[in-house]
Scaffold this motif. Structure first.
Motif, PDB file in Angstrom:
ATOM      1  N   LEU A  72       0.826  -1.199   0.000  1.00 51.18           N
ATOM      2  CA  LEU A  72       0.000   0.000   0.000  1.00 51.18           C
ATOM      3  C   LEU A  72       0.866   1.257   0.000  1.00 51.18           C
ATOM      4  O   LEU A  72       0.613   2.193  -0.745  1.00 51.18           O
ATOM      5  CB  LEU A  72      -0.930   0.001   1.209  1.00 51.18           C
ATOM      6  N   ALA A  73       1.913   1.267   0.811  1.00 47.83           N
ATOM      7  CA  ALA A  73       2.810   2.423   0.851  1.00 47.83           C
ATOM      8  C   ALA A  73       3.525   2.608  -0.485  1.00 47.83           C
ATOM      9  O   ALA A  73       3.676   3.723  -0.967  1.00 47.83           O
ATOM     10  CB  ALA A  73       3.822   2.254   1.975  1.00 47.83           C
ATOM     11  N   ASP A  75       2.421   1.661  -3.417  1.00 53.17           N
ATOM     12  CA  ASP A  75       1.450   2.132  -4.403  1.00 53.17           C
ATOM     13  C   ASP A  75       1.127   3.606  -4.228  1.00 53.17           C
ATOM     14  O   ASP A  75       0.854   4.309  -5.191  1.00 53.17           O
ATOM     15  CB  ASP A  75       0.168   1.305  -4.332  1.00 53.17           C
ATOM     16  N   ARG A  76       1.149   4.092  -3.003  1.00 57.29           N
ATOM     17  CA  ARG A  76       0.882   5.508  -2.769  1.00 57.29           C
ATOM     18  C   ARG A  76       2.041   6.376  -3.237  1.00 57.29           C
ATOM     19  O   ARG A  76       1.837   7.498  -3.657  1.00 57.29           O
ATOM     20  CB  ARG A  76       0.644   5.758  -1.282  1.00 57.29           C
TER      21      ARG A  76
END
Length: 106
Positions: A72-73, A75-76
């Motif tokens: 998630l990190a 992808d952000r």
């Protein structure tokens, strides 16, 4: 600088420590209240097996959670690359303005 790791920073470890404590306490209580040593030993083995299985599952869950947070990190931080042709509607292909190899219906 890393902060010192405190025991309360590891909730899964707390659960495992309490379970291990229970594995030691339960047989003592069983023997005090009249259960045979053999019965207490069997109860201890059963509790130890359940504790070990729960520990494995908790660690696996933590590992999966860390991996998901890392993805998630990532992808952000990295915006999705959208090329010139990625805006086309579903099913269209670059350079193909007709049925792209599909034969016309008879």
């Amino acid at each position: 600088m890393q902060s010192a790791r405190h025991p309360h920073d590891d909730p899964a470890g707390d659960v495992v420590r309490w379970a291990a404590f229970s594995c030691l306490l339960v047989p003592v209580v069983l023997v005090v209240y009249g259960t045979s040593f053999g019965g207490a030993a069997v109860a201890t083995l059963g509790l130890a097996a359940v504790t070990a299985a729960c520990r494995v599952l908790l660690r696996h869950s933590e590992k999966e959670e860390r991996n998901a947070a890392r993805v998630l990190a990532r992808d952000r931080l990295t915006p999705a690359h959208r090329g010139r042709h990625s805006r086309a509607g579903a099913g269209t292909q670059r350079g193909c303005h007709v049925s792209c190899g599909m034969s016309p219906p008879d």
